[in-house]
Design a protein around this motif. Sequence first.
Motif, PDB file in Angstrom:
ATOM      1  N   UNK A   1       0.510  10.179  -4.718  1.00  0.00           N
ATOM      2  CA  UNK A   1       0.569   8.753  -4.360  1.00  0.00           C
ATOM      3  C   UNK A   1       1.928   8.208  -4.782  1.00  0.00           C
ATOM      4  N   UNK A   2       2.612   7.547  -3.869  1.00  0.00           N
ATOM      5  CA  UNK A   2       3.939   7.009  -4.133  1.00  0.00           C
ATOM      6  C   UNK A   2       3.869   5.573  -4.660  1.00  0.00           C
ATOM      7  N   UNK A   3       3.287   5.398  -5.860  1.00  0.00           N
ATOM      8  CA  UNK A   3       3.224   4.075  -6.478  1.00  0.00           C
ATOM      9  C   UNK A   3       4.625   3.540  -6.787  1.00  0.00           C
ATOM     10  N   UNK A   4       5.576   4.428  -7.033  1.00  0.00           N
ATOM     11  CA  UNK A   4       6.934   4.006  -7.359  1.00  0.00           C
ATOM     12  C   UNK A   4       7.607   3.226  -6.247  1.00  0.00           C
ATOM     13  N   UNK A   5       7.129   3.381  -5.011  1.00  0.00           N
ATOM     14  CA  UNK A   5       7.694   2.662  -3.865  1.00  0.00           C
ATOM     15  C   UNK A   5       6.841   1.476  -3.437  1.00  0.00           C
ATOM     16  N   UNK A   6       5.765   1.192  -4.164  1.00  0.00           N
ATOM     17  CA  UNK A   6       4.803   0.178  -3.729  1.00  0.00           C
ATOM     18  C   UNK A   6       4.989  -1.176  -4.403  1.00  0.00           C
ATOM     19  N   UNK A   7       5.896  -1.261  -5.376  1.00  0.00           N
ATOM     20  CA  UNK A   7       6.081  -2.519  -6.098  1.00  0.00           C
ATOM     21  C   UNK A   7       7.565  -2.735  -6.380  1.00  0.00           C
ATOM     22  N   UNK A   8       7.915  -3.983  -6.613  1.00  0.00           N
ATOM     23  CA  UNK A   8       9.305  -4.317  -6.946  1.00  0.00           C
ATOM     24  C   UNK A   8       9.702  -3.649  -8.254  1.00  0.00           C
ATOM     25  N   UNK A   9      10.973  -3.321  -8.398  1.00  0.00           N
ATOM     26  CA  UNK A   9      11.488  -2.729  -9.632  1.00  0.00           C
ATOM     27  C   UNK A   9      11.353  -3.715 -10.787  1.00  0.00           C
ATOM     28  N   UNK A  10      11.190  -3.169 -11.971  1.00  0.00           N
ATOM     29  CA  UNK A  10      11.080  -3.981 -13.176  1.00  0.00           C
ATOM     30  C   UNK A  10      12.394  -4.711 -13.460  1.00  0.00           C
TER      31      UNK A  10
ATOM     32  N   UNK B   1       0.869  -1.167   0.000  1.00  0.00           N
ATOM     33  CA  UNK B   1       0.000   0.000   0.000  1.00  0.00           C
ATOM     34  C   UNK B   1       0.911   1.223   0.000  1.00  0.00           C
ATOM     35  N   UNK B   2       0.738   2.151  -0.964  1.00  0.00           N
ATOM     36  CA  UNK B   2       1.661   3.285  -1.065  1.00  0.00           C
ATOM     37  C   UNK B   2       1.335   4.402  -0.077  1.00  0.00           C
ATOM     38  N   UNK B   3       2.348   5.218   0.255  1.00  0.00           N
ATOM     39  CA  UNK B   3       2.096   6.469   0.958  1.00  0.00           C
ATOM     40  C   UNK B   3       1.199   7.329   0.090  1.00  0.00           C
ATOM     41  N   UNK B   4       0.232   7.990   0.725  1.00  0.00           N
ATOM     42  CA  UNK B   4      -0.649   8.912   0.008  1.00  0.00           C
ATOM     43  C   UNK B   4      -0.752  10.196   0.829  1.00  0.00           C
TER      44      UNK B   4
ATOM     45  N   UNK C   1      13.451  -2.814 -21.083  1.00  0.00           N
ATOM     46  CA  UNK C   1      12.590  -1.893 -21.806  1.00  0.00           C
ATOM     47  C   UNK C   1      11.283  -1.565 -21.109  1.00  0.00           C
ATOM     48  N   UNK C   2      11.044  -2.121 -19.946  1.00  0.00           N
ATOM     49  CA  UNK C   2       9.818  -1.838 -19.184  1.00  0.00           C
ATOM     50  C   UNK C   2      10.180  -1.060 -17.933  1.00  0.00           C
ATOM     51  N   UNK C   3       9.532   0.089 -17.765  1.00  0.00           N
ATOM     52  CA  UNK C   3       9.803   0.960 -16.631  1.00  0.00           C
ATOM     53  C   UNK C   3       9.160   0.422 -15.353  1.00  0.00           C
ATOM     54  N   UNK C   4       9.528   1.047 -14.241  1.00  0.00           N
ATOM     55  CA  UNK C   4       8.889   0.796 -12.953  1.00  0.00           C
ATOM     56  C   UNK C   4       7.593   1.610 -12.887  1.00  0.00           C
ATOM     57  N   UNK C   5       6.759   1.322 -11.894  1.00  0.00           N
ATOM     58  CA  UNK C   5       5.607   2.166 -11.632  1.00  0.00           C
ATOM     59  C   UNK C   5       6.094   3.528 -11.159  1.00  0.00           C
ATOM     60  N   UNK C   6       5.314   4.568 -11.443  1.00  0.00           N
ATOM     61  CA  UNK C   6       5.701   5.940 -11.135  1.00  0.00           C
ATOM     62  C   UNK C   6       4.835   6.532 -10.027  1.00  0.00           C
ATOM     63  N   UNK C   7       5.395   7.499  -9.298  1.00  0.00           N
ATOM     64  CA  UNK C   7       4.609   8.307  -8.370  1.00  0.00           C
ATOM     65  C   UNK C   7       3.688   9.200  -9.194  1.00  0.00           C
ATOM     66  N   UNK C   8       2.545   9.561  -8.626  1.00  0.00           N
ATOM     67  CA  UNK C   8       1.576  10.361  -9.377  1.00  0.00           C
ATOM     68  C   UNK C   8       1.060  11.533  -8.548  1.00  0.00           C
ATOM     69  N   UNK C   9       0.624  12.559  -9.262  1.00  0.00           N
ATOM     70  CA  UNK C   9      -0.031  13.712  -8.656  1.00  0.00           C
ATOM     71  C   UNK C   9      -1.375  13.895  -9.359  1.00  0.00           C
ATOM     72  N   UNK C  10      -2.454  13.799  -8.606  1.00  0.00           N
ATOM     73  CA  UNK C  10      -3.806  13.995  -9.118  1.00  0.00           C
ATOM     74  C   UNK C  10      -4.385  15.240  -8.458  1.00  0.00           C
ATOM     75  N   UNK C  11      -5.210  15.972  -9.181  1.00  0.00           N
ATOM     76  CA  UNK C  11      -5.865  17.124  -8.572  1.00  0.00           C
ATOM     77  C   UNK C  11      -7.251  17.287  -9.171  1.00  0.00           C
TER      78      UNK C  11
END
Length: 179
Positions: free
Chosen positions: A62-71, A35-38, A75-85
Amino acid sequence: YDNTRNFKVNLGAAWQSKIEYEFSSSKTFMTNFDWPNQYQAGVTLYLLDGMPLRVTLDAQFIQWGNAAADSTVAGRDDFENVLNYSLGMEYRIKVAETVSVYPRAGIRHFDAPWGDDDNLPAVGPSILDIRTRDDKFLVFTFGAGLGWMTESRKARAFDIAFDIGGDTPGFAVSFTMEF
């Protein structure tokens, strides 16, 4: 701040802490997310005589980048942190002494936790496999509520809402009952 007649301001902030799960499944064969920091912050303005108009502006990180193992897939990136408003408005229309209707509308900028909708991220050796049409969405919401007071002065409300603009349309219904 509240002048009790035609202007009120509420500020809010929240933090939902991360949770690091320990699943019994093997991370080699099962994709696991923590579960990511929000972090959220917002402001709500109540306006006009009797304050029937409510305007809300909020942001969510939301810190999705810290919620899953690295790729581990080339050629496939990791999940990214996001900003929603988002920005939303609601207007209270009194239809009887104890009954009000609340039409609502809003707009939300939603940032998905991937940077390329044609090249979705991976968690370890597992590639995300969903149908998506973008990595950023402008979501429009609209709905209405019906609120009333019982004879014992308890609040009740029924709400319905729709949204469009994401990968799929959304629909929500709620009933609120004060005991």
